[in-house]
Design a protein around this motif. Sequence first.
Motif, PDB file in Angstrom:
ATOM      1  N   ALA A   3     -12.614  -8.064  -7.012  1.00 11.56           N
ATOM      2  CA  ALA A   3     -12.266  -6.669  -6.733  1.00 11.56           C
ATOM      3  C   ALA A   3     -13.503  -5.897  -6.289  1.00 11.56           C
ATOM      4  CB  ALA A   3     -11.642  -6.028  -7.972  1.00 11.56           C
ATOM      5  N   HIS A   4     -14.633  -6.094  -6.954  1.00 10.24           N
ATOM      6  CA  HIS A   4     -15.866  -5.391  -6.580  1.00 10.24           C
ATOM      7  C   HIS A   4     -16.344  -5.843  -5.187  1.00 10.24           C
ATOM      8  CE1 HIS A   4     -16.637  -3.214 -10.297  1.00 10.24           C
ATOM      9  NE2 HIS A   4     -16.265  -4.298 -10.961  1.00 10.24           N
ATOM     10  N   ALA A   5     -16.251  -7.142  -4.929  1.00  9.73           N
ATOM     11  CA  ALA A   5     -16.690  -7.664  -3.621  1.00  9.73           C
ATOM     12  C   ALA A   5     -15.804  -7.118  -2.499  1.00  9.73           C
ATOM     13  CB  ALA A   5     -16.670  -9.187  -3.626  1.00  9.73           C
ATOM     14  N   LEU A   6     -14.495  -7.094  -2.712  1.00  5.27           N
ATOM     15  CA  LEU A   6     -13.579  -6.574  -1.692  1.00  5.27           C
ATOM     16  C   LEU A   6     -13.777  -5.071  -1.482  1.00  5.27           C
ATOM     17  CD1 LEU A   6     -10.360  -8.569  -2.643  1.00  5.27           C
ATOM     18  CD2 LEU A   6     -11.867  -8.968  -0.683  1.00  5.27           C
ATOM     19  N   ARG A   7     -14.074  -4.371  -2.555  1.00  2.00           N
ATOM     20  CA  ARG A   7     -14.298  -2.918  -2.431  1.00  2.00           C
ATOM     21  C   ARG A   7     -15.557  -2.660  -1.608  1.00  2.00           C
ATOM     22  NH1 ARG A   7     -11.401   1.623  -2.338  1.00  2.00           N
ATOM     23  NH2 ARG A   7     -12.567   3.350  -3.184  1.00  2.00           N
ATOM     24  N   ARG A   8     -16.616  -3.459  -1.835  1.00  2.00           N
ATOM     25  CA  ARG A   8     -17.853  -3.302  -1.051  1.00  2.00           C
ATOM     26  C   ARG A   8     -17.614  -3.588   0.431  1.00  2.00           C
ATOM     27  NH1 ARG A   8     -20.299  -5.612  -5.688  1.00  2.00           N
ATOM     28  NH2 ARG A   8     -20.136  -7.685  -4.780  1.00  2.00           N
ATOM     29  N   GLN A   9     -16.623  -4.428   0.724  1.00  2.03           N
ATOM     30  CA  GLN A   9     -16.293  -4.734   2.111  1.00  2.03           C
ATOM     31  C   GLN A   9     -15.411  -3.652   2.747  1.00  2.03           C
ATOM     32  OE1 GLN A   9     -14.503  -8.613   2.303  1.00  2.03           O
ATOM     33  NE2 GLN A   9     -16.294  -9.641   1.422  1.00  2.03           N
ATOM     34  N   GLY A  10     -15.057  -2.623   1.952  1.00  4.53           N
ATOM     35  CA  GLY A  10     -14.288  -1.506   2.487  1.00  4.53           C
ATOM     36  C   GLY A  10     -12.790  -1.588   2.277  1.00  4.53           C
ATOM     37  N   TRP A  11     -12.321  -2.524   1.493  1.00  2.00           N
ATOM     38  CA  TRP A  11     -10.895  -2.624   1.240  1.00  2.00           C
ATOM     39  C   TRP A  11     -10.441  -1.445   0.376  1.00  2.00           C
ATOM     40  CZ3 TRP A  11      -8.004  -7.773   0.633  1.00  2.00           C
ATOM     41  CH2 TRP A  11      -8.442  -8.699   1.578  1.00  2.00           C
ATOM     42  N   THR A  12      -9.208  -1.018   0.578  1.00  2.00           N
ATOM     43  CA  THR A  12      -8.641   0.048  -0.255  1.00  2.00           C
ATOM     44  C   THR A  12      -8.180  -0.554  -1.584  1.00  2.00           C
ATOM     45  OG1 THR A  12      -6.399  -0.257   0.554  1.00  2.00           O
ATOM     46  CG2 THR A  12      -7.817   1.307   1.782  1.00  2.00           C
ATOM     47  N   ILE A  13      -7.985   0.296  -2.562  1.00  2.00           N
ATOM     48  CA  ILE A  13      -7.516  -0.158  -3.876  1.00  2.00           C
ATOM     49  C   ILE A  13      -6.135  -0.796  -3.747  1.00  2.00           C
ATOM     50  CG2 ILE A  13      -6.781   0.648  -6.160  1.00  2.00           C
ATOM     51  CD1 ILE A  13      -9.146   2.598  -6.076  1.00  2.00           C
ATOM     52  N   SER A  14      -5.277  -0.195  -2.926  1.00  2.00           N
ATOM     53  CA  SER A  14      -3.933  -0.763  -2.735  1.00  2.00           C
ATOM     54  C   SER A  14      -4.010  -2.154  -2.113  1.00  2.00           C
ATOM     55  CB  SER A  14      -3.091   0.150  -1.843  1.00  2.00           C
ATOM     56  OG  SER A  14      -2.868   1.375  -2.492  1.00  2.00           O
ATOM     57  N   ALA A  15      -4.894  -2.340  -1.115  1.00  2.00           N
ATOM     58  CA  ALA A  15      -5.029  -3.642  -0.469  1.00  2.00           C
ATOM     59  C   ALA A  15      -5.588  -4.675  -1.440  1.00  2.00           C
ATOM     60  CB  ALA A  15      -5.931  -3.517   0.761  1.00  2.00           C
ATOM     61  N   ILE A  16      -6.548  -4.265  -2.247  1.00  2.00           N
ATOM     62  CA  ILE A  16      -7.118  -5.183  -3.254  1.00  2.00           C
ATOM     63  C   ILE A  16      -6.040  -5.583  -4.257  1.00  2.00           C
ATOM     64  CG2 ILE A  16      -8.810  -5.426  -5.102  1.00  2.00           C
ATOM     65  CD1 ILE A  16     -10.586  -3.431  -3.526  1.00  2.00           C
ATOM     66  N   ALA A  17      -5.258  -4.602  -4.697  1.00  2.00           N
ATOM     67  CA  ALA A  17      -4.199  -4.869  -5.674  1.00  2.00           C
ATOM     68  C   ALA A  17      -3.179  -5.848  -5.106  1.00  2.00           C
ATOM     69  CB  ALA A  17      -3.523  -3.565  -6.086  1.00  2.00           C
ATOM     70  N   ARG A  18      -2.764  -5.654  -3.871  1.00  2.00           N
ATOM     71  CA  ARG A  18      -1.818  -6.581  -3.244  1.00  2.00           C
ATOM     72  C   ARG A  18      -2.432  -7.975  -3.112  1.00  2.00           C
ATOM     73  NH1 ARG A  18      -0.621  -2.117  -0.058  1.00  2.00           N
ATOM     74  NH2 ARG A  18      -2.096  -2.803   1.534  1.00  2.00           N
ATOM     75  N   HIS A  19      -3.679  -8.036  -2.687  1.00  2.00           N
ATOM     76  CA  HIS A  19      -4.355  -9.314  -2.477  1.00  2.00           C
ATOM     77  C   HIS A  19      -4.519 -10.100  -3.782  1.00  2.00           C
ATOM     78  CE1 HIS A  19      -7.002 -12.245  -0.611  1.00  2.00           C
ATOM     79  NE2 HIS A  19      -7.889 -12.032  -1.589  1.00  2.00           N
ATOM     80  N   LEU A  20      -4.851  -9.403  -4.877  1.00  3.41           N
ATOM     81  CA  LEU A  20      -5.091 -10.073  -6.164  1.00  3.41           C
ATOM     82  C   LEU A  20      -3.831 -10.158  -7.041  1.00  3.41           C
ATOM     83  CD1 LEU A  20      -8.578  -8.555  -7.070  1.00  3.41           C
ATOM     84  CD2 LEU A  20      -8.063 -10.789  -6.066  1.00  3.41           C
ATOM     85  N   GLY A  21      -2.755  -9.498  -6.590  1.00  5.01           N
ATOM     86  CA  GLY A  21      -1.515  -9.530  -7.364  1.00  5.01           C
ATOM     87  C   GLY A  21      -1.600  -8.738  -8.652  1.00  5.01           C
ATOM     88  N   ARG A  22      -2.301  -7.620  -8.610  1.00  7.68           N
ATOM     89  CA  ARG A  22      -2.461  -6.754  -9.783  1.00  7.68           C
ATOM     90  C   ARG A  22      -1.965  -5.356  -9.450  1.00  7.68           C
ATOM     91  NH1 ARG A  22      -2.986 -10.970 -12.013  1.00  7.68           N
ATOM     92  NH2 ARG A  22      -4.876 -11.847 -12.819  1.00  7.68           N
ATOM     93  N   ASP A  23      -1.824  -4.551 -10.492  1.00  4.36           N
ATOM     94  CA  ASP A  23      -1.413  -3.164 -10.325  1.00  4.36           C
ATOM     95  C   ASP A  23      -2.597  -2.332  -9.831  1.00  4.36           C
ATOM     96  OD1 ASP A  23       0.744  -1.112 -10.926  1.00  4.36           O
ATOM     97  OD2 ASP A  23      -0.938  -0.292 -12.077  1.00  4.36           O
ATOM     98  N   ARG A  24      -2.308  -1.284  -9.035  1.00  4.73           N
ATOM     99  CA  ARG A  24      -3.394  -0.446  -8.506  1.00  4.73           C
ATOM    100  C   ARG A  24      -4.183   0.229  -9.624  1.00  4.73           C
ATOM    101  NH1 ARG A  24      -0.466   3.717  -5.219  1.00  4.73           N
ATOM    102  NH2 ARG A  24       1.012   3.238  -6.835  1.00  4.73           N
ATOM    103  N   LYS A  25      -3.471   0.656 -10.685  1.00  4.28           N
ATOM    104  CA  LYS A  25      -4.182   1.327 -11.785  1.00  4.28           C
ATOM    105  C   LYS A  25      -5.138   0.360 -12.488  1.00  4.28           C
ATOM    106  CE  LYS A  25      -0.139   2.779 -13.053  1.00  4.28           C
ATOM    107  NZ  LYS A  25       0.976   3.160 -13.885  1.00  4.28           N
ATOM    108  N   THR A  26      -4.733  -0.888 -12.603  1.00  3.06           N
ATOM    109  CA  THR A  26      -5.590  -1.902 -13.222  1.00  3.06           C
ATOM    110  C   THR A  26      -6.837  -2.127 -12.373  1.00  3.06           C
ATOM    111  OG1 THR A  26      -3.633  -2.973 -14.123  1.00  3.06           O
ATOM    112  CG2 THR A  26      -5.653  -4.273 -14.084  1.00  3.06           C
TER     113      THR A  26
END
Length: 185
Positions: A3-26
């Motif tokens: 999640a931290h690596a994807l965020r540094r690459q500019g991914w949105t929280i929603s995109a990270i959540a979809r990619h990792l299969g987790r909730d956005r709040k998590t």
Amino acid sequence: MDAHALRRQGWTISAIARHLGRDRKTIREYLNNERVPGQRRQAPDAFVPFLPYCRQRLADDPHLWASALFDEVTALGYEGAYSTFTRALRRYQVRPHCEPCHATTGRNVAVIAHPPGEEIQFDWLELPDPSESWGVGSHAHLLVGALAHSGRWRASQRIQQHARPGPHSRLRSGQSPPGYPASRL
């Protein structure tokens, strides 16, 4: 870490959540270091606010039944289930140790003295196939009473002529069925 690596690459929280299969709040909590990966968040224990009350009640009466104590704390606002409540009593070791009770079978049991003649126990017995000479149909009940430790038994027979037999309907005092002497009661 992902999640931290994807965020540094500019991914949105929603995109990270979809990619990792987790909730956005998590994901947001992970990124804000409000949560540690691999550890579940513990819900607050609903029993803790009632812990002092339970300790005091059981200190006053160590043989108080858990069901009676549960009724009291429920009236005070406890919203958990009975099984959760009893599990919390054991987890927090709320019940004081009682040596006479502990010696029985490993369970807390109250030993109640029964002086002779001070208590009486009643039980119902349904009599199978009552005599046709009684003229009552197919249901007759016997009320049996025993005085504690006296060895004296008393019985009162009740004949039921209702469609639904049951031991909780009114007794006819002093009556005996036809053909059954009252002296035997």
